[in-house]
Scaffold this active site. Structure first.
Site, PDB file in Angstrom:
ATOM      1  N   GLY A  20      32.510  79.776  -7.573  1.00  0.00           N
ATOM      2  CA  GLY A  20      32.452  79.855  -6.110  1.00  0.00           C
ATOM      3  C   GLY A  20      33.771  79.554  -5.425  1.00  0.00           C
ATOM      4  O   GLY A  20      34.789  79.254  -6.047  1.00  0.00           O
ATOM      5  N   ASN A  46      21.322  79.835  -6.591  1.00  0.00           N
ATOM      6  CA  ASN A  46      21.809  80.544  -7.784  1.00  0.00           C
ATOM      7  C   ASN A  46      21.221  79.984  -9.074  1.00  0.00           C
ATOM      8  O   ASN A  46      20.793  80.725  -9.942  1.00  0.00           O
ATOM      9  CB  ASN A  46      23.336  80.437  -7.876  1.00  0.00           C
ATOM     10  CG  ASN A  46      24.032  81.051  -6.675  1.00  0.00           C
ATOM     11  OD1 ASN A  46      23.548  82.031  -6.115  1.00  0.00           O
ATOM     12  ND2 ASN A  46      25.144  80.482  -6.274  1.00  0.00           N
ATOM     13  N   GLU A  89      34.134  77.160 -18.103  1.00  0.00           N
ATOM     14  CA  GLU A  89      33.127  78.171 -18.389  1.00  0.00           C
ATOM     15  C   GLU A  89      33.639  79.507 -17.882  1.00  0.00           C
ATOM     16  O   GLU A  89      34.024  80.363 -18.640  1.00  0.00           O
ATOM     17  CB  GLU A  89      31.871  77.710 -17.653  1.00  0.00           C
ATOM     18  CG  GLU A  89      30.681  78.527 -17.774  1.00  0.00           C
ATOM     19  CD  GLU A  89      29.627  77.974 -16.821  1.00  0.00           C
ATOM     20  OE1 GLU A  89      28.908  77.056 -17.198  1.00  0.00           O
ATOM     21  OE2 GLU A  89      29.541  78.474 -15.700  1.00  0.00           O
ATOM     22  N   GLY A 141      33.891  74.722 -11.514  1.00  0.00           N
ATOM     23  CA  GLY A 141      32.666  75.507 -11.343  1.00  0.00           C
ATOM     24  C   GLY A 141      32.931  76.837 -10.659  1.00  0.00           C
ATOM     25  O   GLY A 141      34.078  77.219 -10.420  1.00  0.00           O
TER      26      GLY A 141
HETATM   27  N1  COA Z   1      22.046  74.052   2.813  1.00  0.00           N
HETATM   28  C1  COA Z   1      21.932  75.400   2.958  1.00  0.00           C
HETATM   29  N2  COA Z   1      22.952  76.263   2.724  1.00  0.00           N
HETATM   30  C2  COA Z   1      24.139  75.739   2.353  1.00  0.00           C
HETATM   31  C3  COA Z   1      24.329  74.357   2.209  1.00  0.00           C
HETATM   32  C4  COA Z   1      23.215  73.505   2.453  1.00  0.00           C
HETATM   33  N3  COA Z   1      23.309  72.193   2.298  1.00  0.00           N
HETATM   34  N4  COA Z   1      25.611  74.157   1.834  1.00  0.00           N
HETATM   35  C5  COA Z   1      26.195  75.370   1.746  1.00  0.00           C
HETATM   36  N5  COA Z   1      25.317  76.326   2.056  1.00  0.00           N
HETATM   37  C6  COA Z   1      25.539  77.769   2.065  1.00  0.00           C
HETATM   38  C7  COA Z   1      26.825  78.161   2.752  1.00  0.00           C
HETATM   39  O1  COA Z   1      26.672  78.200   4.160  1.00  0.00           O
HETATM   40  C8  COA Z   1      27.074  79.539   2.142  1.00  0.00           C
HETATM   41  O2  COA Z   1      26.208  80.451   2.778  1.00  0.00           O
HETATM   42  P1  COA Z   1      26.641  81.976   3.064  1.00  0.00           P
HETATM   43  O3  COA Z   1      26.785  82.577   1.672  1.00  0.00           O
HETATM   44  O4  COA Z   1      25.489  82.527   3.828  1.00  0.00           O
HETATM   45  O5  COA Z   1      27.935  81.893   3.800  1.00  0.00           O
HETATM   46  C9  COA Z   1      26.580  79.385   0.706  1.00  0.00           C
HETATM   47  O6  COA Z   1      25.720  78.224   0.726  1.00  0.00           O
HETATM   48  C10 COA Z   1      27.707  79.173  -0.308  1.00  0.00           C
HETATM   49  O7  COA Z   1      28.477  78.108   0.113  1.00  0.00           O
HETATM   50  P2  COA Z   1      30.070  78.057   0.005  1.00  0.00           P
HETATM   51  O8  COA Z   1      30.495  76.960   0.929  1.00  0.00           O
HETATM   52  O9  COA Z   1      30.701  79.395   0.197  1.00  0.00           O
HETATM   53  O10 COA Z   1      30.258  77.514  -1.477  1.00  0.00           O
HETATM   54  P3  COA Z   1      30.473  78.165  -2.896  1.00  0.00           P
HETATM   55  O11 COA Z   1      30.749  79.629  -2.882  1.00  0.00           O
HETATM   56  O12 COA Z   1      31.490  77.318  -3.525  1.00  0.00           O
HETATM   57  O13 COA Z   1      29.028  77.991  -3.595  1.00  0.00           O
HETATM   58  C11 COA Z   1      27.204  76.761  -4.604  1.00  0.00           C
HETATM   59  C12 COA Z   1      28.407  76.741  -3.635  1.00  0.00           C
HETATM   60  C13 COA Z   1      26.649  75.363  -4.713  1.00  0.00           C
HETATM   61  C14 COA Z   1      26.127  77.715  -4.083  1.00  0.00           C
HETATM   62  C15 COA Z   1      27.713  77.290  -5.995  1.00  0.00           C
HETATM   63  O14 COA Z   1      28.818  76.542  -6.410  1.00  0.00           O
HETATM   64  C16 COA Z   1      26.624  77.181  -7.065  1.00  0.00           C
HETATM   65  O15 COA Z   1      25.758  78.029  -7.165  1.00  0.00           O
HETATM   66  N6  COA Z   1      26.659  76.108  -7.863  1.00  0.00           N
HETATM   67  C17 COA Z   1      25.662  75.831  -8.897  1.00  0.00           C
HETATM   68  C18 COA Z   1      26.035  76.376 -10.241  1.00  0.00           C
HETATM   69  C19 COA Z   1      27.310  75.805 -10.775  1.00  0.00           C
HETATM   70  O16 COA Z   1      27.783  74.753 -10.367  1.00  0.00           O
HETATM   71  N7  COA Z   1      27.912  76.520 -11.703  1.00  0.00           N
HETATM   72  C20 COA Z   1      29.199  76.182 -12.247  1.00  0.00           C
HETATM   73  C21 COA Z   1      29.132  75.473 -13.519  1.00  0.00           C
HETATM   74  S1  COA Z   1      30.551  75.802 -14.489  1.00  0.00           S
END
Ligand code: COA
Length: 506
Positions: free
Chosen positions: A265, A378, A288, A263
């Site tokens: 991130g 997102n 993807e 995924g």
């Molecule tokens: N509640 C609130 N905020 C949370 C949280 C929770 N349970 N868990 C993480 N966060 C916040 C983090 O603190 C971070 O905040 P910041 O940007 O202010 O620092 C932010 O979410 C991103 O977290 P991070 O640990 O850096 O993870 P990431 O960059 O790997 O992103 C998702 C994680 C879930 C947001 C991202 O993977 C996503 O949008 N996924 C959904 C879409 C998807 O999976 N697409 C791929 C398919 S191919």
């Protein structure tokens, strides 16, 4: 020199400025635009549209592959031109507008949108704006760093505007495999059997007369903002690599694991980086988005082939890859997102899908999109396309967020994107829970023991034990299930002792 990129000579008189091209877009129209995970988006015409909006307010429904780079979602939001937006975004300004109810956001499985356009379940685009490296002799469009939904947008739209970005090397031609499924129910099986199969053509086939405007640009894609692995993401990668090795040893996975999907991130990228130091070889990806880790693995000789629908790279990796794109030509293909994420292919190839959760609960339900159940982060992106159909559906997350104020493992997720039925393996920095073949009560014990941060383990075990006294196949204390989230909103932490100490002081 520029004009040579328009190989269909009859189209050369369609060259115009971005401002002129933007005039094709009228108030109330649906616009389909190239762009996926901040790669390959049309750049000049949307900016010109935003400028025009300052004098002459117009509202559009904007469809893309996924997120846009170059701050376009921010610029378009600030111009007030977005009425509806689908199917994915990552921009903080747009996120705010969505959460304020100012922009209607349709958060949708990424493989599904063009299927709904094909069947007229969604309004087809009036205008498509597609970034290209060239237009062929036949008038077909050669995309740049993403394919996303561009092919179907161009096919379904009444009018097509092409932005030829001369900054991209014309050597990108040949990288893409454009295959558009036929109409249902007479569709035959998709003829893709191996990750490196090419089943389509290298450009988007549309009648040249649909192209109403051609704009030249030279703006680069945005760089990826993914950060280097940290202690927690490295720990997650370590747990997962050990588990995968064991699966191979037990004969449950082939030696090269089968095709991998990762995924978006920081966390997913770090997990793939973890494979760099492993013994795995001859790996393949059917994913993807292709991030830095894909190319690190190719360069290290570990990854034989990667299929995706977009490439987004850091500054470090960008010139390394795009200045030497010929070196990757036989190891890489970009397809429409409908094909990169197609459930039929995901199931057929036996993909190992690794996606990221914001939070999951003790039974394995996953929330990837909504902070505290209401605020969009997102979007679901392609995670559901893969998770539901994968050979093995893995979700990863750090065990705590915001310096420990948030536990990523909660009694009940505040929003469900992936149900317990679609989730096989959960991994945090604390460890890995293999949920396959386990009943809910067994799942809960494994999740609490293996995945929860020590600061929250006792609190979650207490919840589970008290829920079990009340009974049920999936025990819960319904009145308490969201108390952690409520406590977070009221007191800034999911630690319930904090609430009690605050309450006792009142
Ligand atoms: N509640 C609130 N905020 C949370 C949280 C929770 N349970 N868990 C993480 N966060 C916040 C983090 O603190 C971070 O905040 P910041 O940007 O202010 O620092 C932010 O979410 C991103 O977290 P991070 O640990 O850096 O993870 P990431 O960059 O790997 O992103 C998702 C994680 C879930 C947001 C991202 O993977 C996503 O949008 N996924 C959904 C879409 C998807 O999976 N697409 C791929 C398919 S191919």
């Amino acid at each position: 020199m520029q004009l040579e990129r328009i190989r269909n000579i009859s189209l050369r008189d369609k060259v115009m400025s971005a401002e002129q091209a933007s005039e094709f877009i009228k108030d109330g129209m649906t616009v389909g635009m190239s762009g996926f995970t901040r790669a390959g988006e049309a750049k000049a015409v949307p900016k010109a549209l935003a400028e025009r909006c300052k004098q002459q307010p117009i509202k559009i429904n904007l469809m893309t592959g996924a997120s846009l780079g170059n701050d376009l979602d921010k610029i378009l939001t600030e111009s007030g031109s977005l009425a509806r937006r689908m199917p994915f975004q990552v921009d903080t300004t747009l996120r705010k507008a969505i959460n304020n109810g100012e922009v209607m956001f349709i958060d949708q499985h990424l493989s599904e949108m063009v299927e709904q356009l094909r069947n007229h379940q969604l309004t087809r685009p009036d205008v498509a704006i597609i970034e290209a490296v060239a237009i062929t002799e036949e008038g077909h469009i050669v995309p740049t760093t993403s394919v996303g939904n561009s092919a179907s947008f161009a096919v379904f739209a009444e009018k097509v505007i092409v932005e030829i970005n001369t900054l991209h090397s014309d050597k990108l031609e040949g990288l893409h495999d454009i295959y558009i499924p036929s109409y249902r129910p007479s569709r035959t099986p998709l003829p893709l059997e191996k990750v490196d199969d090419r089943i389509g053509c290298t450009a988007i086939p549309i009648p040249p007369e649909k192209i109403v405007g051609i704009v030249f640009t030279s703006t680069p894609d945005s760089y990826s903002t993914v950060s280097d692995p940290d202690a927690e993401t490295a720990a997650i990668a370590g747990h997962l690599v050990r588990f995968l090795k064991d699966e191979v040893a037990q004969g449950r996975l082939p030696k090269n694991l089968g095709p991998l999907q990762a995924g978006i991130g920081n966390i997913a990228n770090a997990v793939m980086m973890g494979l760099l130091d492993s013994d795995f070889e001859d790996l393949t990806m059917y994913s993807e988005v292709l991030q830095d880790s894909t190319f690190d693995l190719i360069d290290a000789g570990k990854l034989r082939f990667a299929s995706g629908c977009s490439v987004i790279l850091s500054e470090r990796m960008n010139s390394k890859v795009f200045d030497n794109i010929e070196a990757y030509q036989d190891k890489l293909v970009l397809r429409p997102q409908e094909m990169s994420n197609h459930p039929e292919i995901v199931r057929r190839l036996g993909i190992i899908a690794v996606n990221t959760a914001l939070e999951f609960d003790l039974y394995g339900n996953v929330n990837s999109t909504h902070v505290c159940g209401t605020k969009m982060m997102n979007g679901i992106g392609g995670s559901g396309d893969f998770a539901r159909n994968a050979n093995m559906s893995i979700f990863v997350t750090k065990s705590i967020a915001k310096n420990g104020a948030i536990s990523s493992v909660v009694p009940m997720v505040s929003h469900v994107d992936h149900t317990e039925h679609d989730v096989d393996i959960l991994v945090t920095d604390q460890g890995l829970a293999d949920l396959r073949g386990l009943a809910p009560r067994e799942r809960a014990v494994r999740v609490i023991q293996n995945c929860v941060h020590p600061d929250y383990r006792h609190q979650l075990m207490s919840y589970f034990e008290r829920a079990c006294v009340r009974g049920g196949h999936t025990p819960h204390l319904i009145e308490e299930a969201f108390s952690w989230h409520v406590n977070l909103e009221k007191h800034g932490t999911m630690h319930l002792e904090h609430k009690q100490s605050c309450d006792s002081q009142q």
